[in-house]
Design a protein around this motif. Structure first.
Motif, PDB file in Angstrom:
ATOM      1  N   ILE A   1     -81.495  -5.119  11.175  1.00 57.93           N
ATOM      2  CA  ILE A   1     -82.260  -5.668  11.671  1.00 57.93           C
ATOM      3  C   ILE A   1     -82.502  -7.109  12.612  1.00 57.93           C
ATOM      4  O   ILE A   1     -83.819  -7.856  11.668  1.00 57.93           O
ATOM      5  CB  ILE A   1     -82.752  -4.643  13.275  1.00 57.93           C
ATOM      6  CG1 ILE A   1     -81.854  -3.902  13.324  1.00 57.93           C
ATOM      7  CG2 ILE A   1     -83.188  -5.590  14.347  1.00 57.93           C
ATOM      8  CD1 ILE A   1     -82.712  -2.649  13.577  1.00 57.93           C
ATOM      9  N   SER A   2     -81.363  -8.472  11.949  1.00 59.01           N
ATOM     10  CA  SER A   2     -82.315  -9.808  12.428  1.00 59.01           C
ATOM     11  C   SER A   2     -83.631  -9.389  13.005  1.00 59.01           C
ATOM     12  O   SER A   2     -83.292  -8.889  14.396  1.00 59.01           O
ATOM     13  CB  SER A   2     -81.625 -10.533  12.981  1.00 59.01           C
ATOM     14  OG  SER A   2     -81.594 -11.810  13.477  1.00 59.01           O
ATOM     15  N   ALA A   3     -84.372 -10.997  12.993  1.00 60.82           N
ATOM     16  CA  ALA A   3     -85.374 -10.905  14.136  1.00 60.82           C
ATOM     17  C   ALA A   3     -85.108 -11.689  15.217  1.00 60.82           C
ATOM     18  O   ALA A   3     -86.002 -11.879  16.573  1.00 60.82           O
ATOM     19  CB  ALA A   3     -86.776 -11.823  13.086  1.00 60.82           C
TER      20      ALA A   3
ATOM     21  N   GLN B   1     -81.749  -5.561  20.381  1.00 60.75           N
ATOM     22  CA  GLN B   1     -81.778  -4.898  18.882  1.00 60.75           C
ATOM     23  C   GLN B   1     -83.204  -4.126  19.041  1.00 60.75           C
ATOM     24  O   GLN B   1     -83.225  -2.883  19.276  1.00 60.75           O
ATOM     25  CB  GLN B   1     -80.647  -5.086  18.288  1.00 60.75           C
ATOM     26  CG  GLN B   1     -79.310  -5.004  17.862  1.00 60.75           C
ATOM     27  CD  GLN B   1     -78.916  -3.661  17.496  1.00 60.75           C
ATOM     28  OE1 GLN B   1     -79.925  -2.766  17.719  1.00 60.75           O
ATOM     29  NE2 GLN B   1     -78.077  -3.342  16.019  1.00 60.75           N
ATOM     30  N   ILE B   2     -83.777  -5.455  19.152  1.00 59.20           N
ATOM     31  CA  ILE B   2     -85.072  -5.125  18.612  1.00 59.20           C
ATOM     32  C   ILE B   2     -86.085  -4.207  19.803  1.00 59.20           C
ATOM     33  O   ILE B   2     -86.772  -3.238  19.181  1.00 59.20           O
ATOM     34  CB  ILE B   2     -85.954  -6.131  18.624  1.00 59.20           C
ATOM     35  CG1 ILE B   2     -85.437  -7.013  17.178  1.00 59.20           C
ATOM     36  CG2 ILE B   2     -87.654  -5.655  18.397  1.00 59.20           C
ATOM     37  CD1 ILE B   2     -86.342  -7.197  16.202  1.00 59.20           C
TER      38      ILE B   2
ATOM     39  N   GLY C   1     -94.617 -10.173   6.196  1.00 58.25           N
ATOM     40  CA  GLY C   1     -95.330 -10.594   6.917  1.00 58.25           C
ATOM     41  C   GLY C   1     -94.627 -11.557   7.644  1.00 58.25           C
ATOM     42  O   GLY C   1     -94.974 -12.284   9.443  1.00 58.25           O
ATOM     43  N   ASN C   2     -93.496 -12.514   6.744  1.00 56.75           N
ATOM     44  CA  ASN C   2     -92.898 -13.479   7.519  1.00 56.75           C
ATOM     45  C   ASN C   2     -92.165 -13.036   9.012  1.00 56.75           C
ATOM     46  O   ASN C   2     -91.815 -12.697   9.894  1.00 56.75           O
ATOM     47  CB  ASN C   2     -91.803 -14.173   6.994  1.00 56.75           C
ATOM     48  CG  ASN C   2     -92.373 -15.231   5.622  1.00 56.75           C
ATOM     49  OD1 ASN C   2     -93.940 -15.843   6.684  1.00 56.75           O
ATOM     50  ND2 ASN C   2     -92.542 -15.579   5.271  1.00 56.75           N
ATOM     51  N   MET C   3     -91.836 -11.525   8.478  1.00 54.52           N
ATOM     52  CA  MET C   3     -90.318 -10.977   9.294  1.00 54.52           C
ATOM     53  C   MET C   3     -92.159 -10.528  10.694  1.00 54.52           C
ATOM     54  O   MET C   3     -91.099 -10.602  12.093  1.00 54.52           O
ATOM     55  CB  MET C   3     -89.891 -10.001   8.831  1.00 54.52           C
ATOM     56  CG  MET C   3     -89.393  -8.827   9.511  1.00 54.52           C
ATOM     57  SD  MET C   3     -87.683  -9.499  10.468  1.00 54.52           S
ATOM     58  CE  MET C   3     -86.901  -8.189  10.594  1.00 54.52           C
ATOM     59  N   THR C   4     -92.261 -10.053  10.227  1.00 53.71           N
ATOM     60  CA  THR C   4     -93.489  -9.201  11.170  1.00 53.71           C
ATOM     61  C   THR C   4     -94.054 -10.183  12.207  1.00 53.71           C
ATOM     62  O   THR C   4     -93.908  -9.930  13.326  1.00 53.71           O
ATOM     63  CB  THR C   4     -94.726  -8.563  10.597  1.00 53.71           C
ATOM     64  OG1 THR C   4     -94.743  -7.912   9.542  1.00 53.71           O
ATOM     65  CG2 THR C   4     -95.689  -8.117  11.666  1.00 53.71           C
TER      66      THR C   4
END
Ligand code: DC
Length: 221
Positions: free
Chosen positions: A49-51, A56-57, A94-97
């Motif tokens: 799932i894209s950030a 969606q998130i 980390g970057n996704m988060t």
């Protein structure tokens, strides 16, 4: 009433190292809120799932059941029943988060969990919004920071010790980018609470920082 210590600050400031030592010294529970957000980030990465896909998130964050327990003083994070401690400490996660932690549904869910934990036990909790939002009435609030070059060097050494291939310049760039996003997001941005004590650890040893915080606890007990 439980006694709560809140430690906020940017990536690589040494929050978790310091918080763990203080928790041990005071026999409090250490709550690493970044690990909870990372478990959520891992869930979205794994599910492709894209950030950027906020609908969606918001929809899918309900499917990620995040719980924590403590084993020998170490926090273990479970994502849908799986211990994910070994999978959440990469730069990719980390970057996704950092990118998914801007969304209100994600934050609401994790803040509720954090407030429950702090209500039930004496805790040292670290993160970005603990003193400002999660525990506004914390007994001691610290804003722990250090220069971006010192923080990048620390993160580099941490990753290198684990055998991860990494590049110091890239890490510093990522850290600056992550700080930018964490400090400028709309909901619960990283900032020093008005009643937090600023500690710049650039030129301090770990023990000096720990002693400083313990002394603040002594005056606030
Ligand atoms: O502390 P850390 O590097 O493990 O945190 C990873 C990301 O999680 C961080 O870039 C922002 C987010 N985070 C947050 O938004 N709020 C918190 N209380 C803790 C972490």
């Amino acid at each position: 009433m439980s006694y709560n210590i809140a430690i906020d600050g940017p990536a690589g400031a040494g929050k978790s190292t310091i918080a763990k030592k203080i928790a041990k010294e005071k026999q409090f529970i250490y709550v690493d809120t970044g690990a909870m957000y990372r478990a959520m980030g891992l869930y979205f990465l794994r599910n492709g799932i894209s950030a950027q896909d906020e609908p969606q998130i918001n929809q899918k964050c309900g499917e990620a059941d995040i719980t924590i327990s403590h084993v020998d003083g170490e926090q273990v994070v479970f994502l849908n029943g799986e211990n994910v401690n070994g999978s959440i400490r990469t730069e990719e996660v980390g970057n996704m988060t950092s990118a998914i932690s801007v969304y209100p549904q994600v934050r609401k869910k994790l803040v509720e969990l954090q407030q429950r934990l702090a209500g039930n036990a004496d805790v040292v909790m670290d993160g970005r919004d603990i003193g400002t939002c999660v525990l506004p009435d914390a007994d001691v609030k610290i804003y722990l920071t250090a220069s971006s070059s010192v923080r990048a060097k620390r993160r580099y050494e941490e990753l290198a010790a684990k055998g991860e291939v990494c590049n110091l310049a890239q890490i510093e760039k990522d850290i600056i980018e992550r700080d930018e996003r964490d400090m400028n997001r709309e909901i619960s941005p990283l900032r020093q609470a008005e009643d937090a004590v600023l500690v710049d650890s650039s030129d301090m040893t770990i023990d000096e920082v720990v002693e400083k915080i313990l002394s603040l606890c002594r005056t606030n007990s």
